[in-house]
Design an enzyme around this catalytic site. Structure first.
Site, short mmCIF file in Angstrom:
data_model
loop_
_atom_site.label_atom_id
_atom_site.label_comp_id
_atom_site.label_asym_id
_atom_site.label_seq_id
_atom_site.Cartn_x
_atom_site.Cartn_y
_atom_site.Cartn_z
N TYR A 112 0.82 -1.22 0.00
CA TYR A 112 0.00 0.00 0.00
C TYR A 112 0.86 1.27 0.00
CZ TYR A 112 -3.32 3.43 1.98
OH TYR A 112 -4.09 4.53 2.25
N ASP A 125 11.83 -12.72 -0.89
CA ASP A 125 11.55 -12.47 0.51
C ASP A 125 12.82 -11.89 1.13
OD1 ASP A 125 11.11 -12.68 3.27
OD2 ASP A 125 9.85 -14.47 3.03
N SER A 151 6.49 3.44 13.21
CA SER A 151 5.07 3.70 13.47
C SER A 151 4.90 4.48 14.76
CB SER A 151 4.37 2.34 13.59
OG SER A 151 3.12 2.48 14.21
N TYR A 156 4.13 -7.07 17.02
CA TYR A 156 4.29 -6.16 15.87
C TYR A 156 4.91 -4.85 16.33
CZ TYR A 156 3.17 -2.34 12.80
OH TYR A 156 3.29 -1.20 12.04
N LYS A 213 8.86 -2.86 15.63
CA LYS A 213 9.18 -1.50 15.19
C LYS A 213 10.16 -0.85 16.17
CE LYS A 213 6.95 -1.61 11.40
NZ LYS A 213 7.74 -1.74 10.17
N TYR A 251 5.10 6.63 11.08
CA TYR A 251 3.83 6.94 10.43
C TYR A 251 2.71 6.99 11.45
CZ TYR A 251 6.35 4.59 6.58
OH TYR A 251 7.28 4.16 5.67
N ARG A 306 -11.61 -2.84 21.25
CA ARG A 306 -10.67 -3.81 20.70
C ARG A 306 -9.43 -3.83 21.60
NH1 ARG A 306 -8.43 -2.94 14.61
NH2 ARG A 306 -7.39 -1.15 15.57
N1 UFG Z 1 -11.56 0.66 14.13
C1 UFG Z 1 -12.90 0.35 14.26
N2 UFG Z 1 -13.41 -0.65 13.50
C2 UFG Z 1 -12.66 -1.36 12.61
C3 UFG Z 1 -11.29 -1.05 12.48
C4 UFG Z 1 -10.77 -0.04 13.26
O1 UFG Z 1 -13.61 0.95 15.05
O2 UFG Z 1 -13.19 -2.26 11.97
C5 UFG Z 1 -11.00 1.73 14.92
C6 UFG Z 1 -9.92 1.27 15.86
O3 UFG Z 1 -10.46 0.85 17.07
C7 UFG Z 1 -9.09 2.54 15.99
C8 UFG Z 1 -9.23 3.23 14.63
O4 UFG Z 1 -10.38 2.64 14.05
O5 UFG Z 1 -9.63 3.37 16.95
C9 UFG Z 1 -8.06 3.00 13.73
O6 UFG Z 1 -7.81 1.62 13.65
P1 UFG Z 1 -6.81 1.00 12.59
O7 UFG Z 1 -6.77 -0.48 12.82
O8 UFG Z 1 -7.12 1.48 11.23
O9 UFG Z 1 -5.44 1.68 12.98
P2 UFG Z 1 -4.62 1.57 14.34
O10 UFG Z 1 -4.46 2.97 14.80
O11 UFG Z 1 -5.13 0.59 15.27
O12 UFG Z 1 -3.33 0.91 13.75
C10 UFG Z 1 -2.36 1.66 13.15
C11 UFG Z 1 -1.63 0.86 12.06
C12 UFG Z 1 -1.00 -0.34 12.66
C13 UFG Z 1 -0.18 0.06 13.85
C14 UFG Z 1 -0.98 0.84 14.82
C15 UFG Z 1 -0.20 1.27 15.99
O13 UFG Z 1 -2.54 0.46 11.08
O14 UFG Z 1 -0.19 -0.94 11.68
O15 UFG Z 1 -1.49 1.97 14.18
O16 UFG Z 1 -0.95 2.07 16.85
F1 UFG Z 1 0.31 -1.00 14.50
#
Ligand code: UFG
Length: 346
Positions: A12, A59, A126, A151, A155, A179, A297
């Site tokens: 991505y 890989d 991250s 994970y 990082k 990020y 979650r």
């Molecule tokens: N969320 C939902 N429903 C979903 C998916 C996500 O409510 O189906 C919420 C999560 O609870 C969170 C927000 O949307 O509050 C963002 O969730 P993401 O999974 O999109 O992103 P995260 O912030 O959890 O994760 C990101 C990166 C990961 C990294 C993480 C570290 O995608 O790779 O930040 O905090 F590990």
């Protein structure tokens, strides 16, 4: 022009970065094992830039193949290392897979760099390294908190491996990019986020629900200590993020770095809640996203957003895309992809 190795370049963020590199005239070689990406992405890149990037299905954990790859492309001047596994939940179930994929690949690159006279590496880190920061917005100087998942730990440890290696070998240099939450897609809708299976991240789940592929979106918790009770993140357009990588590469090649290892936050500086994202997505795209509130979650951070001023000032880079445009681009990509799949099936 210099050749840049982009590991995970079919993924991505990687694919969007390849487009920006090519647009600036860089030659690219992508190394990707296609574990979470599709070879078709090369067509999308070629349609946008007119150039098909060199591609090697390798890989990064495979030292011998990587060594051969560096011999084949002996003009690589910098590496952008995206290739990594990134699903938080999966990492809890398969910790060794995560430590092997994410750390051995990095170690291989750092070992091979001096052998093949490559001095520069950009590393994908991250905001997860900050955990739940005590002070918001979070700066690069905020303390690193204990990781909540294997994970996240890869990082943190990856950053440490880079610092220790470069301390021991001052001919190498690195820019570590932390990020926040990348979303959206290229304005052409030719490339975008394409998760395998059920999406873990918010935006692909939103777009797939809007399309009807998923019945409803589950919002993980509305009892957080935030204005509307849902979690807050700093959502950044993936193209803005990609452009920062090109600037980081240029900075290293032009010897403009201030130290051997530099670290930058890449975010917008604005925190938005899950419910705000859903509402804005519905408004700008004129489409409904059925959702329900479910339990929190495990491992989610309550709220985090960046102080990007160090990147703004030092890199001369700022995230410029509006949230509205970003959410429109995510939807345009989902629709375009769905059309393509339908056309192939009929
Ligand atoms: N969320 C939902 N429903 C979903 C998916 C996500 O409510 O189906 C919420 C999560 O609870 C969170 C927000 O949307 O509050 C963002 O969730 P993401 O999974 O999109 O992103 P995260 O912030 O959890 O994760 C990101 C990166 C990961 C990294 C993480 C570290 O995608 O790779 O930040 O905090 F590990």
């Amino acid at each position: 022009m210099a050749r840049i190795l982009v590991t995970g370049g079919a993924g991505y963020i990687g694919s969007h970065t390849v487009v920006e590199l090519q647009t600036k005239g860089y030659d690219v070689v992508i190394v990707d094992n296609l574990s979470n990406s599709n070879i078709d992405v090369l067509n999308g890149i070629e349609t946008i830039t007119g150039i098909r990037p060199a591609f090697e299905n390798i890989d990064c954990v495979d030292y011998v193949s990587m060594d051969r790859m560096f011999e084949k492309y002996n003009d690589i001047e910098a590496i952008i290392h995206f290739a990594a596994s990134k699903a938080v939940g999966e990492s809890v179930e398969k910790p060794l897979m995560y430590y092997r994929n994410n750390l051995v690949s990095l170690i291989n690159l750092l070992q091979l760099m001096p052998i093949h006279k490559v001095k520069n590496i950009v590393f994908s880190s991250s905001c997860t390294v900050y955990g739940q920061p005590d002070i918001l917005p979070v700066t690069e100087n905020a303390p690193i908190k204990p990781a909540l998942s294997p994970y996240g730990n890869t990082k943190q440890v990856g950053e440490e491996i880079i610092r220790d290696t470069i301390y021991a070998n001052r001919s190498l240099q690195s820019i570590i990019l932390r990020y926040f939450n990348p979303i959206g897609a290229h304005s052409s809708a030719e490339i975008g986020e394409l998760p395998n299976g059920i999406p873990n991240n918010l935006l692909p789940f939103v777009t797939q629900t809007a399309l009807g592929l998923r019945k409803q979106l589950m919002v993980f918790g509305n009892d957080y200590n935030t204005p509307d009770g849902s979690c807050i993140r700093d959502y950044i357009h993936v193209v803005d993020l990609a452009k920062a990588h090109v600037i980081a590469v240029q900075r290293m090649l032009n010897k403009q770095t201030k130290s051997d290892v530099e670290t930058f936050n890449l975010g917008t500086g604005r925190g938005l809640s899950v419910l705000e994202i859903i509402k804005t997505f519905e408004e700008v795209n004129n489409v409904e996203v059925p959702y329900k509130i479910v339990a929190r979650r495990e491992g989610d951070i309550e709220k985090v957003w960046a102080d990007p001023s160090y990147a703004n000032n030092e890199l001369g880079w700022t995230a410029v895309e509006t949230l509205e445009e970003t959410l429109r681009s995510a939807w345009a990509w989902e629709l375009n992809y769905a059309q393509r799949v339908n056309a192939e099936q009929s």
